[in-house]
Design a protein around this motif. Structure first.
Motif, PDB file in Angstrom:
ATOM      1  N   LEU A 284      38.881  23.561  -6.387  1.00  0.00           N
ATOM      2  CA  LEU A 284      37.840  24.224  -7.179  1.00  0.00           C
ATOM      3  C   LEU A 284      37.763  23.722  -8.618  1.00  0.00           C
ATOM      4  CD1 LEU A 284      38.210  27.950  -6.065  1.00  0.00           C
ATOM      5  CD2 LEU A 284      36.399  26.337  -5.441  1.00  0.00           C
ATOM      6  N   ILE A 285      38.772  22.999  -9.076  1.00  0.00           N
ATOM      7  CA  ILE A 285      38.825  22.566 -10.478  1.00  0.00           C
ATOM      8  C   ILE A 285      37.859  21.408 -10.710  1.00  0.00           C
ATOM      9  CG2 ILE A 285      40.293  21.604 -12.292  1.00  0.00           C
ATOM     10  CD1 ILE A 285      42.692  22.964 -10.870  1.00  0.00           C
ATOM     11  N   GLN A 286      36.992  21.568 -11.721  1.00  0.00           N
ATOM     12  CA  GLN A 286      36.097  20.475 -12.121  1.00  0.00           C
ATOM     13  C   GLN A 286      36.929  19.230 -12.414  1.00  0.00           C
ATOM     14  OE1 GLN A 286      32.815  20.167 -12.319  1.00  0.00           O
ATOM     15  NE2 GLN A 286      32.192  22.288 -12.069  1.00  0.00           N
ATOM     16  N   ARG A 287      36.355  18.068 -12.143  1.00  0.00           N
ATOM     17  CA  ARG A 287      37.083  16.824 -12.340  1.00  0.00           C
ATOM     18  C   ARG A 287      36.159  15.734 -12.818  1.00  0.00           C
ATOM     19  NH1 ARG A 287      36.648  17.843  -6.598  1.00  0.00           N
ATOM     20  NH2 ARG A 287      35.243  16.339  -5.694  1.00  0.00           N
ATOM     21  N   PRO A 288      36.736  14.745 -13.429  1.00  0.00           N
ATOM     22  CA  PRO A 288      38.095  14.663 -13.953  1.00  0.00           C
ATOM     23  C   PRO A 288      38.201  15.395 -15.288  1.00  0.00           C
ATOM     24  CG  PRO A 288      36.917  12.674 -14.529  1.00  0.00           C
ATOM     25  CD  PRO A 288      35.969  13.522 -13.702  1.00  0.00           C
ATOM     26  N   ILE A 289      39.398  15.808 -15.606  1.00  0.00           N
ATOM     27  CA  ILE A 289      39.674  16.383 -16.928  1.00  0.00           C
ATOM     28  C   ILE A 289      40.591  15.404 -17.646  1.00  0.00           C
ATOM     29  CG2 ILE A 289      40.759  18.269 -18.218  1.00  0.00           C
ATOM     30  CD1 ILE A 289      40.106  20.074 -15.783  1.00  0.00           C
ATOM     31  N   ILE A 290      40.218  15.072 -18.862  1.00  0.00           N
ATOM     32  CA  ILE A 290      41.067  14.218 -19.692  1.00  0.00           C
ATOM     33  C   ILE A 290      41.530  15.051 -20.877  1.00  0.00           C
ATOM     34  CG2 ILE A 290      41.235  12.141 -21.108  1.00  0.00           C
ATOM     35  CD1 ILE A 290      38.988  10.926 -19.400  1.00  0.00           C
ATOM     36  N   VAL A 291      42.837  15.060 -21.087  1.00  0.00           N
ATOM     37  CA  VAL A 291      43.450  15.759 -22.213  1.00  0.00           C
ATOM     38  C   VAL A 291      44.048  14.710 -23.128  1.00  0.00           C
ATOM     39  CG1 VAL A 291      45.228  17.404 -22.936  1.00  0.00           C
ATOM     40  CG2 VAL A 291      43.993  17.767 -20.779  1.00  0.00           C
ATOM     41  N   ASN A 292      43.773  14.850 -24.409  1.00  0.00           N
ATOM     42  CA  ASN A 292      44.341  13.964 -25.426  1.00  0.00           C
ATOM     43  C   ASN A 292      44.759  14.846 -26.595  1.00  0.00           C
ATOM     44  OD1 ASN A 292      45.085  11.920 -27.140  1.00  0.00           O
ATOM     45  ND2 ASN A 292      43.175  10.776 -26.983  1.00  0.00           N
ATOM     46  N   GLY A 293      46.041  15.132 -26.677  1.00  0.00           N
ATOM     47  CA  GLY A 293      46.539  16.013 -27.740  1.00  0.00           C
ATOM     48  C   GLY A 293      46.024  17.421 -27.550  1.00  0.00           C
ATOM     49  N   GLU A 294      45.349  17.925 -28.550  1.00  0.00           N
ATOM     50  CA  GLU A 294      44.839  19.299 -28.513  1.00  0.00           C
ATOM     51  C   GLU A 294      43.391  19.371 -28.058  1.00  0.00           C
ATOM     52  OE1 GLU A 294      46.719  22.076 -28.836  1.00  0.00           O
ATOM     53  OE2 GLU A 294      48.321  20.582 -28.852  1.00  0.00           O
ATOM     54  N   LYS A 295      42.841  18.243 -27.598  1.00  0.00           N
ATOM     55  CA  LYS A 295      41.459  18.212 -27.130  1.00  0.00           C
ATOM     56  C   LYS A 295      41.427  17.867 -25.652  1.00  0.00           C
ATOM     57  CE  LYS A 295      39.608  16.459 -31.490  1.00  0.00           C
ATOM     58  NZ  LYS A 295      38.848  15.360 -32.076  1.00  0.00           N
ATOM     59  N   ALA A 296      40.360  18.306 -24.999  1.00  0.00           N
ATOM     60  CA  ALA A 296      40.161  17.971 -23.590  1.00  0.00           C
ATOM     61  C   ALA A 296      38.668  17.953 -23.305  1.00  0.00           C
ATOM     62  CB  ALA A 296      40.864  18.982 -22.691  1.00  0.00           C
ATOM     63  N   VAL A 297      38.291  17.177 -22.282  1.00  0.00           N
ATOM     64  CA  VAL A 297      36.908  17.140 -21.826  1.00  0.00           C
ATOM     65  C   VAL A 297      36.883  17.068 -20.307  1.00  0.00           C
ATOM     66  CG1 VAL A 297      35.969  16.019 -23.897  1.00  0.00           C
ATOM     67  CG2 VAL A 297      36.676  14.613 -21.956  1.00  0.00           C
ATOM     68  N   ILE A 298      35.802  17.577 -19.741  1.00  0.00           N
ATOM     69  CA  ILE A 298      35.492  17.287 -18.349  1.00  0.00           C
ATOM     70  C   ILE A 298      34.718  15.981 -18.417  1.00  0.00           C
ATOM     71  CG2 ILE A 298      34.299  18.027 -16.268  1.00  0.00           C
ATOM     72  CD1 ILE A 298      34.701  20.941 -17.268  1.00  0.00           C
ATOM     73  N   ALA A 299      35.339  14.920 -17.943  1.00  0.00           N
ATOM     74  CA  ALA A 299      34.878  13.557 -18.204  1.00  0.00           C
ATOM     75  C   ALA A 299      33.938  13.052 -17.114  1.00  0.00           C
ATOM     76  CB  ALA A 299      36.079  12.634 -18.368  1.00  0.00           C
ATOM     77  N   ARG A 300      32.801  13.704 -16.978  1.00  0.00           N
ATOM     78  CA  ARG A 300      31.839  13.321 -15.952  1.00  0.00           C
ATOM     79  C   ARG A 300      30.782  12.358 -16.492  1.00  0.00           C
ATOM     80  NH1 ARG A 300      32.468  15.563 -11.392  1.00  0.00           N
ATOM     81  NH2 ARG A 300      30.317  15.366 -10.711  1.00  0.00           N
ATOM     82  N   SER A 301      30.839  12.043 -17.773  1.00  0.00           N
ATOM     83  CA  SER A 301      29.885  11.099 -18.350  1.00  0.00           C
ATOM     84  C   SER A 301      30.636  10.090 -19.221  1.00  0.00           C
ATOM     85  CB  SER A 301      28.848  11.822 -19.211  1.00  0.00           C
ATOM     86  OG  SER A 301      29.453  12.312 -20.393  1.00  0.00           O
ATOM     87  N   GLU A 302      30.022   8.959 -19.444  1.00  0.00           N
ATOM     88  CA  GLU A 302      30.621   7.929 -20.294  1.00  0.00           C
ATOM     89  C   GLU A 302      30.839   8.464 -21.706  1.00  0.00           C
ATOM     90  OE1 GLU A 302      29.714   3.381 -21.799  1.00  0.00           O
ATOM     91  OE2 GLU A 302      28.735   4.124 -19.985  1.00  0.00           O
ATOM     92  N   GLU A 303      29.885   9.266 -22.198  1.00  0.00           N
ATOM     93  CA  GLU A 303      30.002   9.835 -23.541  1.00  0.00           C
ATOM     94  C   GLU A 303      31.233  10.738 -23.638  1.00  0.00           C
ATOM     95  OE1 GLU A 303      27.062  10.159 -21.689  1.00  0.00           O
ATOM     96  OE2 GLU A 303      26.133   8.413 -22.658  1.00  0.00           O
ATOM     97  N   ALA A 304      31.443  11.557 -22.630  1.00  0.00           N
ATOM     98  CA  ALA A 304      32.603  12.451 -22.637  1.00  0.00           C
ATOM     99  C   ALA A 304      33.888  11.655 -22.608  1.00  0.00           C
ATOM    100  CB  ALA A 304      32.535  13.419 -21.455  1.00  0.00           C
ATOM    101  N   ILE A 305      33.932  10.626 -21.783  1.00  0.00           N
ATOM    102  CA  ILE A 305      35.133   9.783 -21.694  1.00  0.00           C
ATOM    103  C   ILE A 305      35.413   9.146 -23.047  1.00  0.00           C
ATOM    104  CG2 ILE A 305      36.144   7.733 -20.636  1.00  0.00           C
ATOM    105  CD1 ILE A 305      34.322   8.401 -18.145  1.00  0.00           C
ATOM    106  N   ASN A 306      34.371   8.536 -23.636  1.00  0.00           N
ATOM    107  CA  ASN A 306      34.563   7.838 -24.916  1.00  0.00           C
ATOM    108  C   ASN A 306      34.915   8.789 -26.050  1.00  0.00           C
ATOM    109  OD1 ASN A 306      34.076   5.325 -23.782  1.00  0.00           O
ATOM    110  ND2 ASN A 306      31.885   5.433 -24.159  1.00  0.00           N
TER     111      ASN A 306
END
Length: 114
Positions: free
Chosen positions: A89-111
Motif C-alpha cells: 500500500l505504500i506509495q513508491r518510490p520514496i527517497i529520503v535524504n537527511g531530514e527531507k523526503a519525497v515520493i519520487a514519481r517525477s524527475e523534478e521530485a527526484i532532482n
C-alpha cells in the motif's frame, strides 16, 4: 549522510528513480520495502519528512486497499499499522535524504532530493 530509496523493483517509477540516484554518484542505500518492511516508527519518521498524513501515502488502486480499506475511516495510527502490515500500500518510490523526503514519481521530485 546517505540517501535512502524505498524501492520496489517491479515498479517502473521506482526503477527510474534508482537509475537517477545511481547516476548522481551520491552514496545511497536501497531498501526493498516489500521484503524489509519499515517499522511503525520508521513509517512515522518517513511521514514526518514527507510532511504527509498516513492516508496520503496509501496507494488506493491496490487490491488490498479496495478489498480491506476502501471507505474505512481509520485514525492516523490505524493507517500506519495498515501500511506496516500491507507494505504494498505504500506509495513508491520514496527517497529520503537527511531530514527531507519525497515520493519520487517525477524527475523534478527526484532532482529535488538528490
Amino acid at each position: 549522510m546517505s540517501i535512502i530509496i524505498y524501492h520496489n523493483a517491479k515498479c517502473s517509477k521506482s526503477n527510474i528513480a534508482l537509475k537517477e540516484i545511481t547516476q548522481s554518484g551520491e552514496a545511497f542505500e536501497v531498501v526493498n520495502y516489500l521484503d524489509d518492511v519499515p517499522s511503525i516508527e520508521e513509517l512515522k519518521g518517513i511521514l514526518s519528512k514527507l510532511n504527509l498524513k498516513p492516508l496520503d501515502l496509501v496507494r488506493k488502486t491496490e487490491k488490498v486497499y479496495l478489498e480491506k480499506f476502501k471507505g474505512e475511516d481509520l485514525s492516523d495510527d490505524e493507517w500506519i499499522k495498515a501500511l506496516h502490515e500491507n507494505p504494498i500500500l505504500i506509495q513508491r518510490p520514496i527517497i529520503v535524504n537527511g531530514e527531507k523526503a519525497v515520493i519520487a514519481r517525477s524527475e523534478e521530485a527526484i532532482n529535488s532530493i538528490i
